[in-house]
Scaffold this motif. Structure first.
Motif, PDB file in Angstrom:
ATOM      1  N   ARG A  23       2.016   5.136   2.678  1.00 12.33           N
ATOM      2  CA  ARG A  23       2.911   4.328   1.852  1.00 12.33           C
ATOM      3  C   ARG A  23       2.175   3.490   0.809  1.00 12.33           C
ATOM      4  NH1 ARG A  23       7.129   6.281   1.038  1.00 12.33           N
ATOM      5  NH2 ARG A  23       7.934   4.259   0.329  1.00 12.33           N
ATOM      6  N   ILE A  24       0.839   3.546   0.801  1.00 10.76           N
ATOM      7  CA  ILE A  24       0.050   2.720  -0.121  1.00 10.76           C
ATOM      8  C   ILE A  24       0.448   2.901  -1.585  1.00 10.76           C
ATOM      9  CG2 ILE A  24      -2.277   2.470  -1.102  1.00 10.76           C
ATOM     10  CD1 ILE A  24      -3.376   2.475   1.711  1.00 10.76           C
ATOM     11  N   PRO A  25       0.724   4.142  -2.051  1.00 11.84           N
ATOM     12  CA  PRO A  25       1.115   4.283  -3.472  1.00 11.84           C
ATOM     13  C   PRO A  25       2.371   3.503  -3.845  1.00 11.84           C
ATOM     14  CG  PRO A  25       0.537   6.412  -2.535  1.00 11.84           C
ATOM     15  CD  PRO A  25       0.612   5.456  -1.393  1.00 11.84           C
ATOM     16  N   TYR A  26       3.162   3.081  -2.830  1.00 11.34           N
ATOM     17  CA  TYR A  26       4.423   2.403  -3.100  1.00 11.34           C
ATOM     18  C   TYR A  26       4.378   0.916  -2.744  1.00 11.34           C
ATOM     19  CZ  TYR A  26       5.593   7.320  -2.951  1.00 11.34           C
ATOM     20  OH  TYR A  26       5.589   8.676  -3.162  1.00 11.34           O
ATOM     21  N   MET A  27       3.205   0.427  -2.340  1.00 10.64           N
ATOM     22  CA  MET A  27       3.070  -0.975  -1.953  1.00 10.64           C
ATOM     23  C   MET A  27       2.357  -1.763  -3.038  1.00 10.64           C
ATOM     24  SD  MET A  27       2.236  -1.323   2.076  1.00 10.64           S
ATOM     25  CE  MET A  27       1.475   0.209   2.565  1.00 10.64           C
ATOM     26  N   ARG A  28       2.787  -2.992  -3.237  1.00 11.84           N
ATOM     27  CA  ARG A  28       2.103  -3.878  -4.178  1.00 11.84           C
ATOM     28  C   ARG A  28       1.098  -4.768  -3.453  1.00 11.84           C
ATOM     29  NH1 ARG A  28       6.377  -5.866  -8.867  1.00 11.84           N
ATOM     30  NH2 ARG A  28       6.833  -3.776  -9.665  1.00 11.84           N
ATOM     31  N   TYR A  29       1.591  -5.573  -2.528  1.00 11.18           N
ATOM     32  CA  TYR A  29       0.683  -6.505  -1.868  1.00 11.18           C
ATOM     33  C   TYR A  29       0.689  -6.358  -0.347  1.00 11.18           C
ATOM     34  CZ  TYR A  29       1.043  -8.622  -6.478  1.00 11.18           C
ATOM     35  OH  TYR A  29       1.040  -8.819  -7.820  1.00 11.18           O
ATOM     36  N   LYS A  30       1.827  -6.038   0.222  1.00 12.15           N
ATOM     37  CA  LYS A  30       1.917  -5.958   1.679  1.00 12.15           C
ATOM     38  C   LYS A  30       3.047  -5.021   2.087  1.00 12.15           C
ATOM     39  CE  LYS A  30       4.872 -10.062   1.970  1.00 12.15           C
ATOM     40  NZ  LYS A  30       5.030 -11.404   2.582  1.00 12.15           N
ATOM     41  N   GLN A  31       3.111  -4.758   3.397  1.00 14.43           N
ATOM     42  CA  GLN A  31       4.183  -3.940   3.927  1.00 14.43           C
ATOM     43  C   GLN A  31       5.517  -4.664   3.722  1.00 14.43           C
ATOM     44  OE1 GLN A  31       3.287  -3.399   8.059  1.00 14.43           O
ATOM     45  NE2 GLN A  31       1.256  -2.535   7.679  1.00 14.43           N
ATOM     46  N   ASN A  32       6.574  -3.868   3.513  1.00 17.99           N
ATOM     47  CA  ASN A  32       7.906  -4.458   3.483  1.00 17.99           C
ATOM     48  C   ASN A  32       8.803  -3.712   4.451  1.00 17.99           C
ATOM     49  OD1 ASN A  32       8.724  -2.063   2.184  1.00 17.99           O
ATOM     50  ND2 ASN A  32       8.368  -2.943   0.159  1.00 17.99           N
ATOM     51  N   GLU A  33      10.036  -4.159   4.567  1.00 16.08           N
ATOM     52  CA  GLU A  33      10.944  -3.580   5.559  1.00 16.08           C
ATOM     53  C   GLU A  33      11.183  -2.098   5.321  1.00 16.08           C
ATOM     54  OE1 GLU A  33      14.546  -5.749   5.933  1.00 16.08           O
ATOM     55  OE2 GLU A  33      13.547  -7.626   6.505  1.00 16.08           O
ATOM     56  N   LYS A  34      11.264  -1.707   4.050  1.00 12.44           N
ATOM     57  CA  LYS A  34      11.502  -0.292   3.740  1.00 12.44           C
ATOM     58  C   LYS A  34      10.355   0.573   4.234  1.00 12.44           C
ATOM     59  CE  LYS A  34      12.245   2.950  -0.074  1.00 12.44           C
ATOM     60  NZ  LYS A  34      12.379   3.112  -1.546  1.00 12.44           N
ATOM     61  N   ASN A  35       9.110   0.168   3.969  1.00 13.51           N
ATOM     62  CA  ASN A  35       7.951   0.949   4.400  1.00 13.51           C
ATOM     63  C   ASN A  35       7.841   0.984   5.923  1.00 13.51           C
ATOM     64  OD1 ASN A  35       7.034   1.588   1.778  1.00 13.51           O
ATOM     65  ND2 ASN A  35       6.127  -0.441   1.581  1.00 13.51           N
ATOM     66  N   ILE A  36       8.103  -0.132   6.564  1.00 11.66           N
ATOM     67  CA  ILE A  36       8.054  -0.190   8.028  1.00 11.66           C
ATOM     68  C   ILE A  36       9.103   0.737   8.627  1.00 11.66           C
ATOM     69  CG2 ILE A  36       8.450  -1.681  10.037  1.00 11.66           C
ATOM     70  CD1 ILE A  36       7.214  -3.973   8.360  1.00 11.66           C
ATOM     71  N   LYS A  37      10.300   0.764   8.038  1.00  8.26           N
ATOM     72  CA  LYS A  37      11.368   1.635   8.531  1.00  8.26           C
ATOM     73  C   LYS A  37      10.984   3.103   8.402  1.00  8.26           C
ATOM     74  CE  LYS A  37      16.246   2.799   7.890  1.00  8.26           C
ATOM     75  NZ  LYS A  37      17.474   2.576   7.075  1.00  8.26           N
ATOM     76  N   ILE A  38      10.399   3.464   7.267  1.00  8.21           N
ATOM     77  CA  ILE A  38       9.977   4.857   7.048  1.00  8.21           C
ATOM     78  C   ILE A  38       8.950   5.276   8.090  1.00  8.21           C
ATOM     79  CG2 ILE A  38       8.658   6.356   5.486  1.00  8.21           C
ATOM     80  CD1 ILE A  38      10.062   4.879   3.157  1.00  8.21           C
TER      81      ILE A  38
END
Length: 251
Positions: free
Chosen positions: A97-112
């Motif tokens: 998910r790194i290509p879609y993260m700016r600074y930290k994990q968010n709820e969307k990335n955690i859900k995926i």
């Protein structure tokens, strides 16, 4: 995705010569051939690790013109042997998910990531360090990481090599489902002809760096083609809607 007249010369010898094929959305392309036939060299040219002559395009755009650090949004790759890290299973998949993260994990990335943990039967290993997993469990983790990347093309180099038959069928079934759901393209280097027949839509056969067949499975699973591909006398049996391929052994 289209590859046209791709050739790659290693020193004085051609490793690939005039390879042309295409991969459509929602399809899995199986690349088959003996060791040294040019399969991994082909994949490395698509990824941009090697640079041969010819055209490699996706949706009409030249992939080779895209900087390597930006190709993560369009190409995801699982090599035959992935580098082991000291991260947990959750964090390893989160790398996708790194290509879609700016600074930290968010709820969307955690859900995926959580959904992929369940889908690949890795949820009970979520907080375990990946270097404590079996070979097959690691492979499931690396494939899940590649899918988390949400790219347009998923490339897998022998994804079932460290898996028993039950896990191989399970993983390929999940990959096939995801390819259809996301309407993406998938390229798989695979050696098992029977698994390939059941899970791939189209095939590219390579021999000594040259293309000897590209097309549907209805036309390629013929004795003369398989015998030529592997230089061995094979038996091919059709059982209902599938084929069984094996060596011809004198008794």
């Amino acid at each position: 995705m289209k590859i046209k007249n791709l050739s790659y010369k290693h020193r004085q010898d051609f490793s690939l010569k005039n390879i042309s094929f295409q991969v459509k959305r929602g399809e899995i392309l199986g690349i088959l051939g003996s060791n040294g036939s040019g399969k991994t060299t082909l994949i490395k040219n698509i990824l941009g690790v090697l640079r041969g002559e010819g055209d490699i395009t996706l949706n009409g755009s030249n992939i080779q013109s895209i900087p390597l650090n930006k190709r993560k949004n369009i190409l995801s790759y699982v090599p035959q042997e992935s580098q082991v890290n000291n991260l947990t299973v959750f964090d390893t998949i989160m790398l996708g998910r790194i290509p879609y993260m700016r600074y930290k994990q968010n709820e969307k990335n955690i859900k995926i990531v959580d959904e992929l943990l369940v889908r690949f039967n890795l949820n009970h290993f979520k907080n375990r360090k990946i270097n404590f997993l079996s070979g097959g469990e690691k492979q499931r983790c690396y494939i899940a990481r590649a899918i988390a990347q949400n790219s347009e093309v998923l490339i897998l180099d022998e994804p079932t090599s460290s898996l028993d038959i039950a896990n191989a069928i399970n993983i390929l079934s999940i990959i096939k489902e995801i390819v259809k759901e996301k309407n993406i393209r998938c390229i798989i280097i695979i050696h098992d002809l029977n698994l390939a027949y059941n899970f791939c839509n189209t095939f590219l056969f390579l021999k000594n760096g040259e293309q000897i067949y590209f097309g549907s499975k209805d036309n390629c699973f013929k004795k003369e083609i398989i015998d030529n591909l592997y230089n061995i006398d094979m038996n091919i049996y059709k059982i209902k809607d599938t084929f069984l391929v094996g060596p011809k052994i004198e008794t």
